[in-house]
Design a protein around this motif. Structure first.
Motif, PDB file in Angstrom:
ATOM      1  N   GLN A  82      21.691  43.152  35.876  1.00  0.00           N
ATOM      2  CA  GLN A  82      21.153  41.744  35.961  1.00  0.00           C
ATOM      3  C   GLN A  82      22.257  41.247  37.186  1.00  0.00           C
ATOM      4  OE1 GLN A  82      21.406  39.481  32.487  1.00  0.00           O
ATOM      5  NE2 GLN A  82      19.138  39.823  32.357  1.00  0.00           N
ATOM      6  N   GLN A  84      22.368  37.938  40.121  1.00  0.00           N
ATOM      7  CA  GLN A  84      21.913  36.748  40.811  1.00  0.00           C
ATOM      8  C   GLN A  84      21.475  37.118  42.399  1.00  0.00           C
ATOM      9  OE1 GLN A  84      21.682  34.111  38.862  1.00  0.00           O
ATOM     10  NE2 GLN A  84      20.436  33.024  40.452  1.00  0.00           N
ATOM     11  N   ARG A  86      18.890  35.043  43.868  1.00  0.00           N
ATOM     12  CA  ARG A  86      18.462  33.918  44.300  1.00  0.00           C
ATOM     13  C   ARG A  86      19.345  32.948  44.351  1.00  0.00           C
ATOM     14  NH1 ARG A  86      14.193  34.462  40.977  1.00  0.00           N
ATOM     15  NH2 ARG A  86      13.438  36.548  41.137  1.00  0.00           N
ATOM     16  N   ALA A  88      21.450  29.644  42.572  1.00  0.00           N
ATOM     17  CA  ALA A  88      22.040  29.612  41.452  1.00  0.00           C
ATOM     18  C   ALA A  88      21.205  28.748  40.156  1.00  0.00           C
ATOM     19  CB  ALA A  88      23.374  28.607  41.297  1.00  0.00           C
ATOM     20  N   GLU A  90      18.137  29.302  39.849  1.00  0.00           N
ATOM     21  CA  GLU A  90      16.999  30.564  39.674  1.00  0.00           C
ATOM     22  C   GLU A  90      17.401  31.513  38.444  1.00  0.00           C
ATOM     23  OE1 GLU A  90      13.836  30.548  40.748  1.00  0.00           O
ATOM     24  OE2 GLU A  90      14.169  28.630  41.816  1.00  0.00           O
ATOM     25  N   MET A  92      18.267  34.921  36.774  1.00  0.00           N
ATOM     26  CA  MET A  92      18.788  36.299  37.349  1.00  0.00           C
ATOM     27  C   MET A  92      17.493  37.369  37.202  1.00  0.00           C
ATOM     28  SD  MET A  92      22.418  36.691  35.220  1.00  0.00           S
ATOM     29  CE  MET A  92      23.250  37.810  36.544  1.00  0.00           C
ATOM     30  N   SER A  93      17.772  38.289  38.105  1.00  0.00           N
ATOM     31  CA  SER A  93      16.694  39.330  38.329  1.00  0.00           C
ATOM     32  C   SER A  93      17.352  40.581  37.499  1.00  0.00           C
ATOM     33  CB  SER A  93      16.492  39.701  39.719  1.00  0.00           C
ATOM     34  OG  SER A  93      15.866  38.682  40.554  1.00  0.00           O
TER      35      SER A  93
END
Length: 110
Positions: A82, A84, A86, A88, A90, A92-93
């Protein structure tokens, strides 16, 4: 594109006083160059090497496995991490990499 040999600015094209001929002129200095033939210059552009934003193979060495279905080969396990990417506020991707050594497909969620 042609540049002014005097000041280095980009030369513009205009019709000469005679009307039919063209000439280069510099918008900042008095440089003028008459165009009496076709001018062409090919320059091969070298493409930049693209860095792997996830850190390459080294980033996948110490990651955990989870149960996730690979969209390419339908294998039921995948490595995940995971990040980040974007702002803070938003979420996590999550990035996945198929555990099947013949596939190794990577995909993203979120």
């Amino acid at each position: 594109m042609e540049f002014c040999p005097t000041c280095g600015n980009l030369l513009l094209v205009e019709h000469a006083a005679a009307g039919r001929s063209l000439r280069f002129f510099c918008p900042t200095c008095p440089y003028v160059f008459p165009i009496d033939r076709k001018i062409s210059n090919k320059l091969q552009v070298k493409q930049k090497e693209v860095d792997d934003v996830l850190g390459g193979e080294e980033a996948w060495k110490n990651v955990d496995r989870t149960e996730a279905i690979c969209p390419k080969c339908t294998f039921r396990q995948a490595y995940f991490m995971q990040i980040q990417i974007r702002s803070a506020d938003e979420p996590m991707s999550t990035f996945y990499k198929c555990c099947n050594h013949n596939c190794q497909f990577q995909w993203r969620e979120g």
